[in-house]
Scaffold this motif. Structure first.
Motif, short mmCIF file in Angstrom:
data_model
loop_
_atom_site.label_atom_id
_atom_site.label_comp_id
_atom_site.label_asym_id
_atom_site.label_seq_id
_atom_site.Cartn_x
_atom_site.Cartn_y
_atom_site.Cartn_z
N HIS A 176 0.83 -1.20 0.00
CA HIS A 176 0.00 0.00 0.00
C HIS A 176 0.87 1.27 0.00
O HIS A 176 0.61 2.21 -0.77
N VAL A 177 1.89 1.27 0.86
CA VAL A 177 2.80 2.42 0.91
C VAL A 177 3.52 2.58 -0.43
O VAL A 177 3.63 3.69 -0.97
N LEU A 178 4.00 1.47 -0.97
CA LEU A 178 4.69 1.51 -2.26
C LEU A 178 3.76 2.00 -3.36
O LEU A 178 4.16 2.82 -4.20
N LYS A 179 2.52 1.52 -3.35
CA LYS A 179 1.55 1.96 -4.36
C LYS A 179 1.27 3.45 -4.22
O LYS A 179 1.21 4.18 -5.21
N SER A 180 1.13 3.92 -2.99
CA SER A 180 0.91 5.35 -2.75
C SER A 180 2.09 6.17 -3.26
O SER A 180 1.91 7.22 -3.90
N LEU A 181 3.29 5.69 -2.96
CA LEU A 181 4.48 6.39 -3.44
C LEU A 181 4.53 6.39 -4.96
O LEU A 181 4.83 7.41 -5.58
N ASP A 182 4.24 5.23 -5.56
CA ASP A 182 4.24 5.14 -7.02
C ASP A 182 3.21 6.10 -7.62
O ASP A 182 3.49 6.78 -8.61
N ASP A 183 2.02 6.12 -7.02
CA ASP A 183 0.99 7.04 -7.50
C ASP A 183 1.46 8.49 -7.39
O ASP A 183 1.28 9.28 -8.31
N GLY A 184 2.06 8.82 -6.25
CA GLY A 184 2.57 10.19 -6.05
C GLY A 184 3.66 10.54 -7.03
O GLY A 184 3.67 11.62 -7.62
N VAL A 185 4.58 9.58 -7.24
CA VAL A 185 5.66 9.81 -8.21
C VAL A 185 5.08 9.93 -9.61
O VAL A 185 5.49 10.80 -10.39
N GLY A 186 4.12 9.10 -9.92
CA GLY A 186 3.46 9.16 -11.23
C GLY A 186 2.77 10.49 -11.45
O GLY A 186 2.90 11.11 -12.51
#
Length: 152
Positions: free
Chosen positions: A44-54
């Protein structure tokens, strides 16, 4: 009493082993649940970070495109201002030339008025002399001929 104690002791040991086995099994299950929860949290944290980076990457791309479009518009606007400045300068020069032509025309007009006035005066003096001459003699005097030729 010893048999009963033995059975009871064996029952207690068996019960203890069964309880320990159950506790180890529960503990293992809890451990697996905990590991799964930590993995889920990590995902979940990784997905949130990926979404933010995206999103950040997309925003950066959009900003770069808008900056490039703005730069193109600024260059076009500067060129337009340059053309307008050139047109204004040409128009201003043309107005100055018109002012010069007007001043020249006024000067010519003043000269023509002056010449007209002089010719009118010469013509009226000539008529007066002719009238006097026709009253006195039919031929003009020598001095009148000289004055007419010197005024030309």
């Amino acid at each position: 009493a010893t048999t009963m104690e033995s059975e009871s002791l064996s029952a207690i040991v068996a019960k203890h082993r069964k309880t320990s086995k159950q506790l180890r099994s529960d503990l293992e299950r809890e451990k697996q649940d905990f590991v799964r929860s930590v993995e889920d949290l990590g995902q979940h944290v990784l997905k949130s970070l990926d979404d933010g980076v995206g999103r950040t990457y997309e925003n950066q791309k959009r900003l770069e495109a808008e900056a490039k479009a703005l730069e193109i518009k600024a260059v076009a606007f500067a060129n337009e201002i340059s053309r307008w400045t050139e047109m204004y300068s040409s128009f201003n020069d043309a107005l100055k030339e018109l002012g010069d032509v007007k001043a020249w025309a006024q000067g010519i007009e003043a000269d023509l008025v002056s010449i007209n006035t002089s010719l009118s005066e010469v013509a009226s003096k000539g008529e007066k002399k002719e009238v006097k001459a026709s009253e006195g003699t039919s031929t003009p005097a020598k001095s009148d001929v000289k004055s007419k030729s010197s005024s030309k």
